[in-house]
Motif scaffolding. Structure first.
Motif, mmCIF file in Angstrom:
data_model
loop_
_atom_site.group_PDB
_atom_site.id
_atom_site.type_symbol
_atom_site.label_atom_id
_atom_site.label_comp_id
_atom_site.label_asym_id
_atom_site.label_seq_id
_atom_site.Cartn_x
_atom_site.Cartn_y
_atom_site.Cartn_z
ATOM 1 N N TRP A 173 0.838 -1.208 0.000
ATOM 2 C CA TRP A 173 0.000 0.000 0.000
ATOM 3 C C TRP A 173 0.863 1.245 0.000
ATOM 4 O O TRP A 173 0.518 2.255 -0.602
ATOM 5 N N GLY A 177 0.640 3.991 -2.869
ATOM 6 C CA GLY A 177 0.488 5.410 -2.539
ATOM 7 C C GLY A 177 1.491 6.243 -3.319
ATOM 8 O O GLY A 177 1.156 7.286 -3.869
ATOM 9 N N SER A 179 2.780 5.501 -6.161
ATOM 10 C CA SER A 179 2.430 5.579 -7.575
ATOM 11 C C SER A 179 1.241 6.517 -7.797
ATOM 12 O O SER A 179 1.149 7.168 -8.835
ATOM 13 N N LEU A 180 0.347 6.644 -6.810
ATOM 14 C CA LEU A 180 -0.733 7.635 -6.928
ATOM 15 C C LEU A 180 -0.172 9.060 -6.822
ATOM 16 O O LEU A 180 -0.592 9.959 -7.554
ATOM 17 N N ASP A 183 1.182 10.221 -10.032
ATOM 18 C CA ASP A 183 0.154 10.668 -10.979
ATOM 19 C C ASP A 183 -0.397 12.043 -10.595
ATOM 20 O O ASP A 183 -0.494 12.935 -11.433
ATOM 21 N N ASN A 184 -0.749 12.221 -9.330
ATOM 22 C CA ASN A 184 -1.342 13.498 -8.913
ATOM 23 C C ASN A 184 -1.354 13.564 -7.389
ATOM 24 O O ASN A 184 -2.158 12.904 -6.739
ATOM 25 N N GLN A 186 -2.216 15.867 -5.226
ATOM 26 C CA GLN A 186 -3.380 16.427 -4.542
ATOM 27 C C GLN A 186 -4.495 15.394 -4.419
ATOM 28 O O GLN A 186 -5.087 15.219 -3.361
ATOM 29 N N VAL A 187 -4.755 14.730 -5.547
ATOM 30 C CA VAL A 187 -5.805 13.716 -5.537
ATOM 31 C C VAL A 187 -5.397 12.558 -4.630
ATOM 32 O O VAL A 187 -6.220 12.000 -3.901
ATOM 33 N N ALA A 188 -4.102 12.220 -4.635
ATOM 34 C CA ALA A 188 -3.627 11.150 -3.766
ATOM 35 C C ALA A 188 -3.961 11.473 -2.304
ATOM 36 O O ALA A 188 -4.420 10.615 -1.550
ATOM 37 N N GLY A 189 -3.764 12.725 -1.922
ATOM 38 C CA GLY A 189 -4.116 13.146 -0.563
ATOM 39 C C GLY A 189 -5.590 12.941 -0.291
ATOM 40 O O GLY A 189 -5.989 12.509 0.783
ATOM 41 N N VAL A 191 -7.594 10.682 -1.535
ATOM 42 C CA VAL A 191 -8.032 9.300 -1.350
ATOM 43 C C VAL A 191 -7.388 8.678 -0.106
ATOM 44 O O VAL A 191 -7.585 7.506 0.169
ATOM 45 N N VAL A 193 -3.895 8.991 0.903
ATOM 46 C CA VAL A 193 -2.461 8.701 0.935
ATOM 47 C C VAL A 193 -1.773 9.722 1.839
ATOM 48 O O VAL A 193 -2.080 10.909 1.782
ATOM 49 N N ASN A 194 -0.868 9.251 2.677
ATOM 50 C CA ASN A 194 -0.038 10.164 3.458
ATOM 51 C C ASN A 194 1.045 10.690 2.514
ATOM 52 O O ASN A 194 2.076 10.072 2.301
ATOM 53 N N ARG A 295 2.091 7.467 -19.794
ATOM 54 C CA ARG A 295 0.677 7.454 -20.146
ATOM 55 C C ARG A 295 0.087 8.839 -20.257
ATOM 56 O O ARG A 295 -1.068 9.003 -20.524
ATOM 57 N N TYR B 71 -5.032 12.784 5.176
ATOM 58 C CA TYR B 71 -5.180 11.327 5.076
ATOM 59 C C TYR B 71 -5.845 10.752 6.315
ATOM 60 O O TYR B 71 -6.556 9.767 6.243
ATOM 61 N N PHE B 88 -7.254 10.489 -11.326
ATOM 62 C CA PHE B 88 -5.892 10.199 -11.773
ATOM 63 C C PHE B 88 -5.979 10.013 -13.284
ATOM 64 O O PHE B 88 -6.357 8.948 -13.765
ATOM 65 N N PHE B 102 -8.071 3.083 -0.802
ATOM 66 C CA PHE B 102 -6.793 3.214 -0.104
ATOM 67 C C PHE B 102 -6.998 3.240 1.411
ATOM 68 O O PHE B 102 -6.161 2.785 2.172
#
Ligand SMILES: Nc1ncnc2c1ncn2[C@@H]1O[C@H](COP(=O)(O)OP(=O)(O)O)[C@@H](O)[C@H]1O
Ligand SMILES: [Mg+2]
Lengths: 296, 234
Positions: A173, A177, A179-180, A183-184, A186-189, A191, A193-194, A295, B71, B88, B102
């Motif tokens: 995980w 995180g 890899s997210l 990609d982005n 802000q969006v990772a935060g 969903v 992700v720390n 991508r 988070y 994404f 997640f």
């Protein structure tokens, strides 16, 4: 007659591919770090080549001073690189409250300074002389290819390390995180992700892998405190070929560049090594700017 | 579920929110409406922890979360579908959905939740191997909502979900929001386009220039003369 010629070509081809994979594995591992830091933390790491150089010197020093065989020096090379990675983290993301536009300029100044600082300190400690040391320099036959055991140690060290990094990225995980965040962020935060920890991971892995690649180079090729630039250029080419921010891309790209380079050097001239790399770079930019696995 | 108390939030040197207080009851659909630039997005970004307030508090499930990193708020069960969807773009539909799981609590239920959102949005199943960037606007909005559902959340925030969508798609989207609420999820929607949301939501706040100027049940709000003239064009 014909069969002999075909057989000869096959052996040569086989030999070139094996030799290409041998050096390509070190390109791949080194570039893995660059693609993570560049694609993930949006920092162009000017000190990338110096990390390769540091890995070489850590191994060299432990071997000549304490007879530590290079594979056992991996934790030390990784440790030194991780300290540099921590410095990079504290100097960039750690200082800023949010994922930031300023990161790029902070990163630029910091990694540029790091580049000078690292090469000069190593020159001060070890002189700027070219160094060589011998370890496992015994001829062996490998898949009908005669080579040296120390050469073969390059992929034996680099490929499993690259494999561990890939597994970390895809199967844990924490790695997902990362890899997210690539990609982005802000969006990772959003969903869950720390993001700070992910950046810390990116900078740590991104500094450790080139140092281990440098360790693998060090008992094969001569090195000096100023070899960084050449490694950096090759790593940039591999990253662009593989697709910015794609770990898989840098591994495939590294192996490919290794094979292409070895083949063209054999067919044309060893003097063309960097020219070949640059030509590949230009071709990729023209034909497929997003690289093999890019991508975006 | 959520209480925002006297919130002051700055963006750069601009003071955007000037003492905003709202309350979102558990199980309700609550909306905050207001014109462009009123501070609706700022409010949501502050609730989710991206913009720290200068003053005031956010209380979520009885806990003061004002200084909690994003988070951890997600871990507590909130999820924001940001303005412009925030997908994404370089990942496929399914990768986007999986990223929604997640949150630790959602990881184990990932497969079940995936089946659930695919049955809720069959189009996403058809498109699951496509890049998120290749979807139409309405599909992207569905994907963003579906991804939030993957987190097994109990508090969903939507930032202008109707933006750029045809009215028929918007009513479909709000039907989905209603059925999500039936499953026990509390919803907070901010909207500039108020026609449909006032028929869907239970309670509404009107935000203007960073201040709450009205707070009423939506059936009352819809009849209020100021709202009629300013927002419904009647
Ligand atoms: N990134 C930003 N930096 C500085 N100011 C911003 C930023 N984003 C929005 N603002 C300002 O904050 C105010 C409120 O914006 P916002 O919360 O996006 O309003 P709404 O979502 O209601 O349209 C606006 O006046 C806008 O100019
Ligand atoms: Mg907005």
């Amino acid at each position: 007659m014909v069969i002999e010629a075909v057989g000869y070509t096959l052996t040569i081809g086989m030999r070139l591919i094996v030799a290409g994979i041998i050096i390509g594995s070190a390109y791949a591992l080194g570039a893995l770090g660059l693609t993570l830091i560049w694609g993930g933390a949006r920092i162009i790491n000017y000190a990338h080549g110096e990390l390769v150089m540091i890995g070489a010197y850590v191994s060299f020093w432990l071997f000549t001073a304490f007879k530590v065989p290079p594979p056992l020096a991996i934790p030390f090379a990784a440790g030194v690189a991780a300290v540099i990675g921590l410095g990079l983290y504290l100097g960039t993301i750690g200082r800023l409250t949010r994922a930031p536009e300023e990161m790029e300029s902070y990163g630029l100044i910091l990694t540029f300074a790091l580049m000078i600082l690292l090469s000069n300190s190593v020159a001060w400690m070890f002189t700027s002389d070219i160094q060589v040391y011998r370890w496992m320099m015994v001829p062996i036959d490998f898949f009908a290819v005669s080579t040296l055991l120390n050469r073969l140690m390059i992929p034996i060290i680099c490929l499993p390390v690259a494999g561990i990094v890939l597994a970390l990225m895809n199967k844990t995980w924490f790695g997902r995180g990362i890899s997210l965040v690539i990609d982005n962020d802000q969006v990772a935060g959003l969903v869950g992700v720390n993001v700070r920890n992910a950046y810390f991971g990116i900078l740590t892995i991104g500094t450790i892998t080139p140092a281990i690649a440098g360790l693998a180079w060090s008992f094969n090729y001569p090195f000096s405190p100023f070899i960084g630039i050449e490694h950096a250029i090759l790593a940039f080419v591999v990253v662009i070929l593989g697709g910015l921010g794609s770990p898989k891309g840098s591994i495939v790209g590294g192996l490919l560049i290794g094979i292409i380079e070895t083949t063209l050097v054999y067919l044309i001239s060893p003097g063309l090594r960097l020219a070949i790399a640059y030509s590949i770079f230009i071709l990729v930019i023209l034909l497929r700017p997003s690289g093999l696995f890019g991508r975006k | 579920m959520l209480r925002v108390e006297d919130l002051y939030v700055d963006r750069g040197s601009i003071n955007v929110l000037h003492g905003v207080s709202i309350k979102v009851e558990k199980g309700s659909i609550t909306c905050v409406i207001g014109p462009n630039g009123a501070g609706k997005t700022t409010l949501l970004l502050s609730i989710v922890g991206i913009l720290p307030p200068r003053k005031g508090r956010n209380i979520f499930k009885g806990k003061d979360i004002t200084f909690l990193p994003s988070y951890k708020r997600v871990e507590m069960g909130m999820s924001l579908v940001p303005e412009g969807r925030g997908l994404f773009q370089g990942k496929t539909v399914e990768e986007n959905l999986l990223s929604g799981a997640f949150r630790k609590e959602a990881r184990l239920k990932c497969r079940d939740n995936l089946d659930r959102v695919y049955s809720l949005f069959p189009i996403l199943k058809e498109r699951r191997k496509q890049l998120a960037s290749s979807l139409s606007g309405g599909e992207q909005q569905m994907l963003a909502v579906a991804r939030a559902l993957m987190s097994n959340l109990d508090f969903l925030m939507l930032d202008e979900p109707s933006l750029g969508l045809a009215p028929i798609i918007v009513s479909k989207l709000y039907d989905t929001v209603k059925s999500i609420r039936e499953e026990g999820v509390t919803v907070l929607v901010v909207e500039q386009n108020v026609h449909q949301i006032l028929r869907v939501a239970d309670f509404g706040y009107v935000l203007e220039n960073g201040r709450i100027v009205h707070a009423d049940p939506c059936d009352k709000l819809i009849e209020a003369p100021e709202i009629k003239s300013a927002y419904l064009g009647l």
